[in-house]
Scaffold this motif. Structure first.
Motif, PDB file in Angstrom:
ATOM      1  N   ASP A  97       0.807  -1.223   0.000  1.00 41.05           N
ATOM      2  CA  ASP A  97       0.000   0.000   0.000  1.00 41.05           C
ATOM      3  C   ASP A  97       0.837   1.269   0.000  1.00 41.05           C
ATOM      4  N   SER A 181      -4.273   5.740  -7.227  1.00 47.56           N
ATOM      5  CA  SER A 181      -5.368   5.060  -6.548  1.00 47.56           C
ATOM      6  C   SER A 181      -4.768   4.052  -5.569  1.00 47.56           C
ATOM      7  N   ARG A 183      -6.004   1.772  -3.718  1.00 43.96           N
ATOM      8  CA  ARG A 183      -6.550   0.428  -3.843  1.00 43.96           C
ATOM      9  C   ARG A 183      -5.948  -0.304  -5.033  1.00 43.96           C
ATOM     10  N   ALA A 184      -5.858   0.398  -6.172  1.00 41.26           N
ATOM     11  CA  ALA A 184      -5.287  -0.221  -7.367  1.00 41.26           C
ATOM     12  C   ALA A 184      -3.793  -0.484  -7.182  1.00 41.26           C
ATOM     13  N   LYS A 186      -2.204  -1.126  -4.371  1.00 42.03           N
ATOM     14  CA  LYS A 186      -2.045  -2.265  -3.488  1.00 42.03           C
ATOM     15  C   LYS A 186      -2.307  -3.571  -4.232  1.00 42.03           C
ATOM     16  N   ARG A 187      -3.350  -3.597  -5.078  1.00 46.59           N
ATOM     17  CA  ARG A 187      -3.678  -4.801  -5.832  1.00 46.59           C
ATOM     18  C   ARG A 187      -2.542  -5.164  -6.799  1.00 46.59           C
TER      19      ARG A 187
END
Length: 206
Positions: A97, A181, A183-184, A186-187
């Motif tokens: 993250d 982003s 979230r993106a 981290k993914r």
């Protein structure tokens, strides 16, 4: 040529995973592309290519001499490569993250400035040094490499990162939106981390 397609394919895959893992080259490329677009980014990508080829050839020539002097060194390096990949994967997953900061010193305009910036960032990139010097012997039997093998390895070391860097430079707007982003990001980091772990698990059995 003694290398098999499977060996070269695994090495190319590892190079792609290395490229996909955010690091100093990403920072430099993003900084220049955001400041001057693709015209500012492509010279940096060429500078990175020179460094990638240099590290791969130095790794082959330097480690080849050690292999000729010390029996069993190659087997040891294979396990070092495996452990290093596992550690890199763990660290990427652990810091999935974390965001990437920009460096304004890398945005100086000009083709030569971009090329020099790319060469400097790859020469001083600990991730690249670790990969080529520490893990390349885990992919190939360096004592058996021919000139054609070395050329093939050098070509892959140049082509795979170059294609990735040029694509990133051309579509930096989309890449920048992805990286901002959390979230993106981290993914993407989790995916890259688990892929590194997978390569580390496979190396001892090749």
């Amino acid at each position: 040529m003694t290398l098999t397609f499977q060996q070269l394919a695994l090495y190319a895959g590892a190079l792609f995973i290395l490229f996909m893992t955010p690091g100093p080259v990403w920072v430099a490329l993003m900084a220049r592309a955001m400041s001057g677009g693709f015209r500012a980014a492509w010279p940096l990508a060429l500078g990175v290519v020179v460094g990638d080829v240099m590290w791969s050839v130095l790794a082959i020539l330097g480690v080849s001499w050690i292999v000729s002097q010390y029996a069993g060194f190659l087997d040891l390096m294979r396990y070092v490569a495996s452990v290093t990949f596992l550690f890199m994967g763990y660290m990427v997953i652990r810091n999935a993250d974390k965001t990437i900061a920009s460096d304004s010193r890398l945005t100086r305009p000009g083709i030569i400035a971009g090329f020099v910036a790319g060469l400097a960032v790859i020469i001083g990139n600990p991730k690249a040094i670790l990969f080529y010097m520490g893990m390349l012997p885990g992919f190939f039997d360096l004592s058996q490499l021919t000139v054609a093998d070395i050329v093939a390895i050098g070509a892959l070391s140049a082509i795979v990162p170059l294609i990735g860097n040029l694509i990133m430079g051309a579509f930096i707007g989309k890449v920048r939106a992805l990286l901002t982003s959390p979230r993106a990001l981290k993914r993407m980091n989790l995916t890259a981390g688990w892929l590194l772990v997978a390569v580390g698990v496979l190396i001892p059995f090749l």
